[in-house]
Design an enzyme around this catalytic site. Structure first.
Site, PDB file in Angstrom:
ATOM      1  N   TYR A  65      -5.730  -8.201  11.168  1.00  0.00           N
ATOM      2  CA  TYR A  65      -5.618  -9.368  10.617  1.00  0.00           C
ATOM      3  C   TYR A  65      -6.238 -10.292  11.391  1.00  0.00           C
ATOM      4  O   TYR A  65      -6.061 -10.293  12.809  1.00  0.00           O
ATOM      5  CB  TYR A  65      -3.920  -9.619  10.601  1.00  0.00           C
TER       6      TYR A  65
HETATM    7  N1  LIG Z   1       0.121  -2.344   4.348  1.00  0.00           N
HETATM    8  C1  LIG Z   1      -0.840  -2.971   3.673  1.00  0.00           C
HETATM    9  O1  LIG Z   1      -1.900  -2.408   3.369  1.00  0.00           O
HETATM   10  C2  LIG Z   1      -0.627  -4.499   3.187  1.00  0.00           C
HETATM   11  C3  LIG Z   1      -1.473  -4.695   2.265  1.00  0.00           C
HETATM   12  C4  LIG Z   1      -1.123  -6.442   1.893  1.00  0.00           C
HETATM   13  C5  LIG Z   1       0.126  -7.069   2.683  1.00  0.00           C
HETATM   14  N2  LIG Z   1       0.616  -6.412   3.323  1.00  0.00           N
HETATM   15  C6  LIG Z   1       1.816  -7.099   4.170  1.00  0.00           C
HETATM   16  O2  LIG Z   1       2.595  -7.769   3.290  1.00  0.00           O
HETATM   17  C7  LIG Z   1       2.680  -9.092   3.419  1.00  0.00           C
HETATM   18  C8  LIG Z   1       3.181 -10.025   2.086  1.00  0.00           C
HETATM   19  O3  LIG Z   1       2.088  -9.463   1.335  1.00  0.00           O
HETATM   20  P1  LIG Z   1       1.100 -10.826   0.799  1.00  0.00           P
HETATM   21  O4  LIG Z   1       0.798 -11.758   1.796  1.00  0.00           O
HETATM   22  O5  LIG Z   1      -0.269  -9.915   0.394  1.00  0.00           O
HETATM   23  O6  LIG Z   1       1.613 -11.399  -0.343  1.00  0.00           O
HETATM   24  P2  LIG Z   1       2.936 -12.005  -1.209  1.00  0.00           P
HETATM   25  O7  LIG Z   1       3.837 -11.743  -0.221  1.00  0.00           O
HETATM   26  O8  LIG Z   1       2.992 -11.236  -2.313  1.00  0.00           O
HETATM   27  O9  LIG Z   1       2.642 -13.565  -1.397  1.00  0.00           O
HETATM   28  C9  LIG Z   1       2.566 -14.404  -0.410  1.00  0.00           C
HETATM   29  C10 LIG Z   1       2.500 -15.614  -1.032  1.00  0.00           C
HETATM   30  O10 LIG Z   1       3.702 -16.098  -1.710  1.00  0.00           O
HETATM   31  C11 LIG Z   1       3.883 -17.416  -1.680  1.00  0.00           C
HETATM   32  N3  LIG Z   1       5.579 -17.498  -1.302  1.00  0.00           N
HETATM   33  C12 LIG Z   1       5.965 -16.964   0.099  1.00  0.00           C
HETATM   34  N4  LIG Z   1       7.360 -17.076  -0.162  1.00  0.00           N
HETATM   35  C13 LIG Z   1       7.688 -17.606  -1.338  1.00  0.00           C
HETATM   36  C14 LIG Z   1       8.805 -17.976  -2.056  1.00  0.00           C
HETATM   37  N5  LIG Z   1       9.936 -17.689  -1.370  1.00  0.00           N
HETATM   38  N6  LIG Z   1       8.784 -18.243  -3.266  1.00  0.00           N
HETATM   39  C15 LIG Z   1       7.424 -18.480  -3.976  1.00  0.00           C
HETATM   40  N7  LIG Z   1       6.391 -18.334  -3.284  1.00  0.00           N
HETATM   41  C16 LIG Z   1       6.445 -17.864  -1.943  1.00  0.00           C
HETATM   42  C17 LIG Z   1       3.272 -17.888  -0.627  1.00  0.00           C
HETATM   43  O11 LIG Z   1       1.815 -18.561  -1.324  1.00  0.00           O
HETATM   44  P3  LIG Z   1       1.639 -20.178  -0.879  1.00  0.00           P
HETATM   45  O12 LIG Z   1       1.647 -20.285   0.627  1.00  0.00           O
HETATM   46  O13 LIG Z   1       0.018 -20.213  -1.330  1.00  0.00           O
HETATM   47  O14 LIG Z   1       2.467 -21.018  -1.580  1.00  0.00           O
HETATM   48  C18 LIG Z   1       2.671 -16.856   0.251  1.00  0.00           C
HETATM   49  O15 LIG Z   1       1.485 -17.091   0.969  1.00  0.00           O
HETATM   50  C19 LIG Z   1       1.570  -9.449   4.072  1.00  0.00           C
HETATM   51  O16 LIG Z   1       1.604 -10.872   4.660  1.00  0.00           O
HETATM   52  C20 LIG Z   1       1.310  -8.312   5.221  1.00  0.00           C
HETATM   53  O17 LIG Z   1       2.229  -8.436   6.097  1.00  0.00           O
HETATM   54  C21 LIG Z   1       0.445  -5.138   3.730  1.00  0.00           C
END
Ligand SMILES: NC(=O)c1ccc[n+]([C@@H]2O[C@H](COP(=O)([O-])OP(=O)(O)OC[C@H]3O[C@@H](n4cnc5c(N)ncnc54)[C@H](OP(=O)(O)O)[C@@H]3O)[C@@H](O)[C@H]2O)c1
Length: 326
Positions: free
Chosen positions: A55
């Site tokens: 990351y």
């Molecule tokens: N293992 C893997 O291959 C893999 C792949 C992808 C992700 N991950 C992990 O999973 C985590 C989460 O997934 P992600 O970051 O891809 O996407 P996500 O959690 O589906 O979406 C994150 C976005 O949702 C919005 N958000 C956050 N909290 C909220 C709430 N309570 N209500 C409404 N909107 C909210 C924010 O957008 P805004 O800030 O734009 O408002 C935030 O940046 C990552 O950070 C990472 O640690 C792992």
């Protein structure tokens, strides 16, 4: 609102902490806010943080771990004990053999200032180099056996490979702690019949839901006045939105009177299926919304309605991770 017992909690995703390409990170603008976000997480009891050694984009590679290490180093010993920072080590093609992760683990532990507790294989190599991940997993198990890491997790694995890996580790006395897969109302494969959630339940493996908000799309009420994000996230939102009318309407109705709103509905759907969601958070407001989500659970009828919408033939889907194994 119901209070069904013992649903998983909510963890914190930190992919955005250092990522310019998808998340528009700017160190000058964002670092103080991220530090306040981290502190607020601890105040409300969110103490599981997911990161990865890959990351951070370009010269910012490792930034998410660095920031977490900096923030965690300022915590009290009691807070540090409660914290669980879990990193994912990438099985890059040059990381080979049982000692293939040694340098990567040391580098992550350095960036995290000694606060790394769980090591996770970031993705499965079964699809393109099936011989690579077995020895790497042995190396991760060695770290647990000698106390350098407290627990071991894997990511992007399907049910068949998960069983094999669980057995490989069990044969040498190491319990596989967790599996992390994409899981949301737009990526429900893990909870379909025969999916990994059944294997996790059977074998006592914690199921962690990544991208539980579909990169933020599911956290937006249809009436949300904010424009779509710029770049690839915005393109994805525009592509999926027309097929989400019924789902978003149902979520908006359920979220209207509940703490945390529609985002909480999406997170609590994961919890209702026995998974700990790890939404990406980068503001105090998002931490407060996650904490609010933890204060209630979906009723059985709400869960069923969402299941029917998410699993309907032809329902909209997030792109699948290409490294997810069978
Ligand atoms: N293992 C893997 O291959 C893999 C792949 C992808 C992700 N991950 C992990 O999973 C985590 C989460 O997934 P992600 O970051 O891809 O996407 P996500 O959690 O589906 O979406 C994150 C976005 O949702 C919005 N958000 C956050 N909290 C909220 C709430 N309570 N209500 C409404 N909107 C909210 C924010 O957008 P805004 O800030 O734009 O408002 C935030 O940046 C990552 O950070 C990472 O640690 C792992």
């Amino acid at each position: 609102m119901t209070s069904e017992a013992a649903q998983p909690g909510i963890g914190v995703g930190t992919w955005a902490w250092g990522n310019q390409f998808l998340w528009g990170y700017d160190p000058q603008r964002d670092d103080a806010v991220l530090e306040a976000t981290f502190r607020r997480c601890l105040e409300v009891g969110l103490d599981f943080f997911d990161t990865a050694d890959s990351y951070g984009t370009g010269r910012l590679n490792g930034r998410s771990e660095e920031l977490l290490g900096r923030f965690a180093s300022q915590c009290s010993p009691q807070q540090q004990e409660r914290l669980c920072i879990a990193t994912k080590l990438a099985p890059f093609p040059w990381r080979l053999g049982r000692r293939g992760y040694d340098k990567a683990f040391a580098a992550s532990q350095r960036r995290l200032q000694g606060q790394l507790k769980r090591v996770q294989l970031h993705w499965s190599t079964q699809r393109y180099a099936p011989w690579q991940e077995g020895p790497l997993l042995e190396g991760l198990a060695d770290l647990v056996s000698r106390g350098a890491a407290r627990s071991l997790g894997v990511s992007n694995m399907g049910p068949k490979r998960l069983r094999q890996v669980h057995q490989q580790l069990a044969d040498r006395g190491v319990q596989l702690a967790s599996l992390q897969v994409q899981l949301s109302l737009l990526a429900p494969q893990a909870i379909e019949p025969g999916g990994v959630s059944e294997v996790c339940r059977e074998l006592g493996i914690e199921l962690i839901a990544y991208s539980p908000l579909a990169l933020g799309l599911l956290g937006r009420d249809p009436q949300d006045p904010r424009p779509n994000p710029k770049g690839p996230r915005g393109s994805l939102f525009r592509q999926l939105e027309p097929r989400l009318v019924a789902l978003r309407q149902a979520m908006a109705e359920m979220g209207r009177s509940k703490p945390g709103g529609v985002g909480a509905v999406a997170l609590n759907w994961c919890r209702a299926h026995g998974a700990m969601p790890i939404p990406g958070m980068r503001s105090i407001a998002q931490v407060n919304a996650a904490a609010a989500a933890q204060s209630w659970t979906l009723s059985s009828a709400e869960r069923l309605e969402l299941d029917q919408l998410a699993l309907a033939p032809g329902a909209a889907r997030m792109p699948a991770n290409p490294f997810q194994s069978a």
